[in-house]
Enzyme design. Structure first.
Site, mmCIF file in Angstrom:
data_model
loop_
_atom_site.group_PDB
_atom_site.id
_atom_site.type_symbol
_atom_site.label_atom_id
_atom_site.label_comp_id
_atom_site.label_asym_id
_atom_site.label_seq_id
_atom_site.Cartn_x
_atom_site.Cartn_y
_atom_site.Cartn_z
ATOM 1 N N ARG A 140 27.170 25.206 1.318
ATOM 2 C CA ARG A 140 27.314 23.840 0.791
ATOM 3 C C ARG A 140 28.415 23.103 1.555
ATOM 4 O O ARG A 140 29.094 23.676 2.397
ATOM 5 C CB ARG A 140 27.583 23.916 -0.710
ATOM 6 N N ASN A 147 36.382 29.117 -9.640
ATOM 7 C CA ASN A 147 37.180 27.988 -9.154
ATOM 8 C C ASN A 147 37.339 26.871 -10.169
ATOM 9 O O ASN A 147 38.116 25.957 -9.964
ATOM 10 C CB ASN A 147 36.533 27.422 -7.875
ATOM 11 N N ARG A 163 0.803 -1.222 0.000
ATOM 12 C CA ARG A 163 0.000 0.000 0.000
ATOM 13 C C ARG A 163 0.841 1.280 0.000
ATOM 14 O O ARG A 163 0.315 2.370 -0.171
ATOM 15 C CB ARG A 163 -0.964 -0.022 1.203
#
Ligand code: UD1
Ligand code: MG
Length: 510
Positions: free
Chosen positions: A339, A392, A19
């Site tokens: 981050r 970068n 389910r």
């Protein structure tokens, strides 16, 4: 001297969970910091079991992989076909050496079970020297669950599944929670005698109780104080309901330890998170994974922190952070994105529309506006001008930028890594810094501005701009431009850089 009880924990997790309508096996669905299975294993952990067996079937490879991450000591045992809970336990016990002691069986989908409750069940079972003890609960709606059938003296007679129950039995609101303690020897014997003579044609673990009782063995019921702990999870609606209940439990516990939650209904804290005293969590905030929040820190509103460490008295407002570290007294946001390996030292600032990745920002340094800082080391007390990009990535490799202490970089700079800006150095606004800037120097790297007098009146006559220029009394420009630079030169021409330093170091932002 009596032998301490050898304890075996068996978790049943082979079912599909039809389910849920999911490719993910039911027991791997996440719930505030752990999977359903992870919650069950952690509730059982304080039992100090000598061995833990997890019966796997549907999605066996995924479940095994998850186990290797969260419970490497647990032994997965494959039940290739799901022939019932009794069959599952039989297979589990075939995989462990024969022996005396206690076998604790737990359905894999009861994530709200508390360690205290399963502990109390096992203690009661062992102290009573029962053959089998079932955890039961009185519930408002027993639909779909096995019922506890007691005799006239109130003793357990048998457990009957709803689909096999008669009307009187269906009216019973005391249900089987799917959590049991058994005497190992007597369990093994009884499992050998299970029939499949029931509505589902399965071997029911619950039939062990009737069998033992008929054989005159002592069977017992341990009633859970809070039926919420025994709630199972069969579909996503129930999963959402469990999530809400667990959220409330977690939030209440934090408030009782001295953390302020300004809006507990919209605050979602994983079970794995830690908060220190006087932390304040404002509304619509998610704290996930290994996040740790220090004393007096202010988090929210509208913040998601995943595996992020926030120091004391820091503040994080309307921001998203993953794998970051925010030092004591540092400030983040509104609208910042931290981050992995973004590390802010004490009292550093990461302001609005700033993204930081794999970079150290030194104590007291500020990156206030509209900036990407990637793979950089920034020293202490340095200010990074608005709208700067730490360039970068050369398309193949990532490179680092190093900026010293007390530096002041101009607005709209590009730091093309690898590059270094020394202690106390400045850079001019609009510079593309490709070469190192020595300590104390002013780095300027931009085209010199030239003004073409009268250009608008000559080239855009009749416009509002031209009229405004004329009103400003710029008649001289209209003639002065005759024979000057062509259109294309004017728009795209000369990109020489400023030679000297005078007047170059303007418009850093703070
Ligand atoms: C079971 C109990 C029921 C109890 C309820 C509590 C039986 C026969 N019934 O019913 O009395 O009220 O739990 O939630 O035990 N599983 C396997 N292999 C199998 C079958 C099941 O590993 O062959 C696992 C499932 O993955 C699940 C657990 O056992 O984690 C329970 O199975 P489920 O089918 O959900 O049993 P219920 O019908 O809910
Ligand atoms: Mg079930």
């Amino acid at each position: 001297m009596p032998q301490p009880h050898l304890r075996t924990v068996v978790v049943l997790a082979a079912g599909e969970g039809k389910r849920m309508k999911s490719t993910l096996p039911k027991v791997l669905h996440p719930l505030l910091g752990r999977t359903l299975l992870g919650h069950v294993l952690s509730a059982a952990a304080p039992l100090g079991a000598d061995r833990t067996v997890v019966v796997v079937g549907h999605g066996a490879d995924q479940v095994r992989k998850h186990l290797s991450e969260v419970a490497p000591d647990a032994t997965p045992v494959l039940q290739a076909e799901q022939l019932g809970t009794g069959h599952a336990v039989r297979i589990a016990l075939e995989a462990v050496p024969d022996g005396a002691g206690t076998v604790v069986v737990i359905n894999g989908d009861v994530p709200l079970l508390r360690p205290e409750t399963v502990g109390a069940l096992v203690t009661a079972h062992e102290e009573a020297a029962a053959a089998a003890t079932v955890l039961a609960a009185e519930v408002p709606d027993p639909t779909g669950l096995g019922r506890i059938v007691r005799d006239a003296d109130g003793r357990l007679e048998r457990i009957v599944e709803e689909r096999d129950a008669d009307a009187t039995q269906r009216a019973i609101r005391e249900i089987n929670a799917g959590i049991y303690a058994f005497d190992a020897v007597r369990l093994r014997e009884a499992l050998g005698k299970l029939s499949t003579d029931n509505d589902q044609g399965e071997e029911y673990l619950t039939d062990v109780f009737g069998l033992l009782r008929s054989a005159g063995e002592p069977v017992a019921v341990h009633v859970a104080q809070d039926h919420v702990e025994t709630l199972g999870c069969n579909d996503r609606v129930e999963l959402a309901a469990l999530r809400g209940l667990l959220r409330d439990r977690i939030n209440e516990a934090w408030m009782r330890t001295g953390v302020s939650l300004l809006d507990p209904a919209t605050t979602w804290i994983d079970v794995t998170v830690a908060l220190d005293r006087d932390a304040v969590v404002d509304q619509n905030t998610q704290l996930r994974g290994g996040t740790v929040v220090g004393a007096g820190a202010l988090i929210g509103p509208d913040v998601t922190l995943i595996d992020t460490i926030v120091g004391p008295a820091a503040s994080v407002i309307r921001s998203h952070a993953v794998g970051a570290e925010v030092g004591a007294g540092a400030t983040v946001g509104p609208y910042a994105y931290l981050r992995p390996a973004a590390q802010l030292a004490e009292k550093a600032k990461v302001g609005t529309f700033v993204e930081v990745k794999n970079s150290q920002i030194g104590a007291g340094s500020k990156v206030p506006h509209l900036t990407y800082v990637g793979d950089a080391t920034i020293g202490e007390q340095t200010n990074i001008g608005a709208a700067s990009v730490f360039v970068n990535y050369d398309g193949v490799n990532k490179h680092r930028t190093v900026i010293g202490n007390h530096a002041r970089t101009g607005a709209d700079n590009m730091f093309v890594a690898p590059v270094e800006v020394g202690d106390g150095a400045y850079t001019a606004a609009g510079s593309v810094i490709v070469d190192d800037v020595p300590a104390g120097a002013m780095g300027v790297a931009r085209a010199r501005q030239r003004n073409i007098e009268g250009w608008v009146v000559m080239r855009r006559p009749g416009t509002a701009a031209a009229e405004a220029a004329q009103r400003a009394g710029d008649a001289k420009g209209a003639s002065g431009v005759a024979g000057a630079a062509s259109d294309s030169e004017a728009m795209h021409g000369a990109a020489e850089t400023v030679g000297g330093t005078s007047g170059a170091g303007d418009t850093a932002t703070e």
